[in-house]
Scaffold this active site. Sequence first.
Site, PDB file in Angstrom:
ATOM      1  N   GLU A 303       0.694  -1.127  -0.181  1.00 57.23           N
ATOM      2  CA  GLU A 303       0.065   0.032   0.211  1.00 57.23           C
ATOM      3  C   GLU A 303       1.128   0.656   0.032  1.00 57.23           C
ATOM      4  O   GLU A 303       1.056   2.196   0.710  1.00 57.23           O
ATOM      5  CB  GLU A 303      -1.103  -0.412   1.326  1.00 57.23           C
ATOM      6  CG  GLU A 303      -2.173  -0.843   1.221  1.00 57.23           C
ATOM      7  CD  GLU A 303      -2.487  -1.121   2.600  1.00 57.23           C
ATOM      8  OE1 GLU A 303      -3.954  -2.363   2.843  1.00 57.23           O
ATOM      9  OE2 GLU A 303      -2.251   0.165   3.563  1.00 57.23           O
ATOM     10  N   PRO A 304       1.778   1.482  -1.043  1.00 57.69           N
ATOM     11  CA  PRO A 304       2.689   2.551  -1.368  1.00 57.69           C
ATOM     12  C   PRO A 304       1.464   3.719  -1.695  1.00 57.69           C
ATOM     13  O   PRO A 304       1.069   4.091  -1.858  1.00 57.69           O
ATOM     14  CB  PRO A 304       3.185   2.879  -2.058  1.00 57.69           C
ATOM     15  CG  PRO A 304       1.926   1.397  -3.469  1.00 57.69           C
ATOM     16  CD  PRO A 304       1.741   0.533  -2.037  1.00 57.69           C
ATOM     17  N   GLY A 305       1.619   5.478  -0.451  1.00 54.59           N
ATOM     18  CA  GLY A 305       1.005   6.402  -0.972  1.00 54.59           C
ATOM     19  C   GLY A 305       1.776   7.476  -1.551  1.00 54.59           C
ATOM     20  O   GLY A 305       1.775   7.572  -2.320  1.00 54.59           O
ATOM     21  N   ARG A 343       3.431  19.389   7.540  1.00 54.34           N
ATOM     22  CA  ARG A 343       4.330  18.743   8.262  1.00 54.34           C
ATOM     23  C   ARG A 343       5.584  18.856   9.248  1.00 54.34           C
ATOM     24  O   ARG A 343       6.566  18.364   9.642  1.00 54.34           O
ATOM     25  CB  ARG A 343       5.049  17.725   7.193  1.00 54.34           C
ATOM     26  CG  ARG A 343       3.967  16.829   6.358  1.00 54.34           C
ATOM     27  CD  ARG A 343       4.071  15.713   5.394  1.00 54.34           C
ATOM     28  NE  ARG A 343       4.733  14.525   5.745  1.00 54.34           N
ATOM     29  CZ  ARG A 343       6.259  14.537   5.508  1.00 54.34           C
ATOM     30  NH1 ARG A 343       6.504  15.976   5.337  1.00 54.34           N
ATOM     31  NH2 ARG A 343       7.288  13.867   6.317  1.00 54.34           N
ATOM     32  N   CYS A 374       0.846  32.942  12.338  1.00 55.15           N
ATOM     33  CA  CYS A 374       0.910  34.073  13.676  1.00 55.15           C
ATOM     34  C   CYS A 374       1.703  33.002  14.360  1.00 55.15           C
ATOM     35  O   CYS A 374       1.263  32.913  15.796  1.00 55.15           O
ATOM     36  CB  CYS A 374      -0.053  33.796  14.247  1.00 55.15           C
ATOM     37  SG  CYS A 374      -0.442  35.661  13.257  1.00 55.15           S
ATOM     38  N   GLU A 375       3.144  32.060  14.173  1.00 58.61           N
ATOM     39  CA  GLU A 375       3.688  30.841  15.124  1.00 58.61           C
ATOM     40  C   GLU A 375       5.122  31.280  14.796  1.00 58.61           C
ATOM     41  O   GLU A 375       5.628  30.976  13.776  1.00 58.61           O
ATOM     42  CB  GLU A 375       3.307  29.459  14.603  1.00 58.61           C
ATOM     43  CG  GLU A 375       1.422  29.520  14.875  1.00 58.61           C
ATOM     44  CD  GLU A 375       1.629  29.195  16.196  1.00 58.61           C
ATOM     45  OE1 GLU A 375       2.219  28.862  17.041  1.00 58.61           O
ATOM     46  OE2 GLU A 375       0.337  29.177  16.593  1.00 58.61           O
ATOM     47  N   TYR A 404       0.409  14.114   1.791  1.00 59.89           N
ATOM     48  CA  TYR A 404       0.053  14.582   3.190  1.00 59.89           C
ATOM     49  C   TYR A 404      -0.209  16.768   3.430  1.00 59.89           C
ATOM     50  O   TYR A 404       0.387  17.229   4.465  1.00 59.89           O
ATOM     51  CB  TYR A 404       1.004  14.162   4.303  1.00 59.89           C
ATOM     52  CG  TYR A 404       0.818  12.720   3.875  1.00 59.89           C
ATOM     53  CD1 TYR A 404      -0.567  11.952   4.591  1.00 59.89           C
ATOM     54  CD2 TYR A 404       2.338  11.328   3.905  1.00 59.89           C
ATOM     55  CE1 TYR A 404      -0.252  10.903   4.432  1.00 59.89           C
ATOM     56  CE2 TYR A 404       1.571  10.217   2.963  1.00 59.89           C
ATOM     57  CZ  TYR A 404       0.319   9.800   4.151  1.00 59.89           C
ATOM     58  OH  TYR A 404       0.629   8.651   3.840  1.00 59.89           O
TER      59      TYR A 404
END
Length: 447
Positions: A303-305, A343, A374-375, A404
Site C-alpha cells: 500500500e504505497p501512498g 508536516r 502567527c507562529e 500529506y
Amino acid sequence: MTLLEIFPSLRGAMTPRMDPALWPISTRHDQRGRVCIGDVALEDIADQYGTPTYVVDESDVRHRCRTYREIFPDSEIVYAGKALMIRAMAKWVSEEGLGVDVCSAGELSIALAGGVDPSRIILHGNAKTVAELRAAARAGVGRIVIDSPSEAALLASVCTGPQKVLIRVTPGIDIHGHKAVSTGIVDQKFGLPAFSEELERTVAVVNRAANLQLIGLHCHLGSQITDPEYFRTAVATMIAQMNDIRRAHNLILTELDLGGGHGIAYRPGDSQLDLTRLACVIEESLDDACIRNRFPRPEIVLEPGRAIAARAGVTLYRVQNIKTVSGGRTFVSVDGGMSDNPRVSLYGSTYDVELVNRHSNAPVREVTVAGRHCESGDEIAVGTKLPADLHVGDLLGIPCTGAYHHSMASTYNSVCRPPVIAVLGGIARPLIRRESIDDLLAREVGM
C-alpha cells in the site's frame, strides 16, 4: 534589498544544481532558465493561479505506479489514498492498475467518483462509524480491515451480504522513526498485537459471523521506512501468526497485506527505500517463513501512498520579504506556510527549496524560509541555501510536496487553502480550485 546586497562577501560562490531525485521526472529548465514541469513553466502557473499553489505532475504519478507494478509483478498494489485523495488521483492510479485504500466515508466517495472499481477498494481505520461501515458494505468494497473485536461484531451487524475482511495486526516491530508514524509497535492505537488474546477473540468473532469472510491479515510498520530488513521480520511474524490461526481455527488465510511506509528522499542525500531490494527481501522472507511453517504462500498486498504521490508534487510560494536579524538568521518570508504544509511542525520534516522563476549565477547564502502564520515555529526550511540575489517577488518551489500537504491543509489564520494544478504535455489544468474568503464565510450559520 537582495541577499547579495546584504552579504556582498558571498560573490563568487555557485548555486547548486537541482537534485533530480527530489523533483518530478518531467522537470527541466527552459531557455530563459525557468523551471518547467510537464512542459509548463512554474512561473506561468503562479502568474495564472496565484500562490501558494500545489502543482502535480500526472506523468510522474503514472510513472511511480508503473514502477511498482514492474518491480512487484506478483503482488497487488493498492494506493494509500490518505496521501492525496482527489478524484483525478483516484482516476490516474486506477487506470494504472492500482487499487485504492480509504479510511473515511469522504475518501470512499472520492475514490468511487474517480471511477475506482469498488472491489479494488480497501477500507481502513481504527474508529470506523456505523455509517462508514454500512456505506462501504453497500458500495461493495473488496475488503474491510477490522481493528478490534467490537468492530468485527459491529460490521457483522450492518452487512446485508458477504463481506471479505482482513484483521490488522501489530507485529511488535519498532522502525525507530517519529513516534507519530511508528505503527508497528504494540502500544499504539492501530490493530491488535500478534499472538494476543484480543486477536484470537477477533478471529473468533469473525468466524462466527456468517456474512464475514476472513481472508487475510494486515500490518503497517510505520512511515518513511528506508531499511527493507524491517519487512523481513514482519513477514516472519505474520506468517507465523497466520499458521497459528490455521491450527486454532482450521482456516487457511490467503492474503498478507504488508501496508506501505516506503521512505523517500526529501532533501539531497536523504536515504530512501530501494524497491528492488524490498522485492528481494519480501520474496526471500516469504519463502523462508512459508517453508518453516509449512504454510501455503499467500498473495502479497502493498500500500504505497507517499511513494506514489510525494515526488509528483511541488508547492509554489512568492517571496514577500527578506530580513536579517542582528546576530541571528536571515529570514525569507513567503505567502504560505504551516496551513499548506503542516508536516514541518508536526514531524520536524525537512525540505529542499529552489528558485524557479529564473536562473541565478549569484553566490548562495544559508537562510530560513519562513511561513506567514502567527507562529514562530512556522518555518518551511531551516538552513537552506538560496541565491544571494534573491528578491521580493521571486518564486520558490518546494519539491516532494505531493503527499500529506493538500490532504492535511488547514485554514489557520483564516488563510484560504491553495489550489491543486495538474500538468501534462504543456497543459496546466486545475483539479482543486483555490478556496476563497467567501467559502470561509459560507460555513458560518449565525452570530
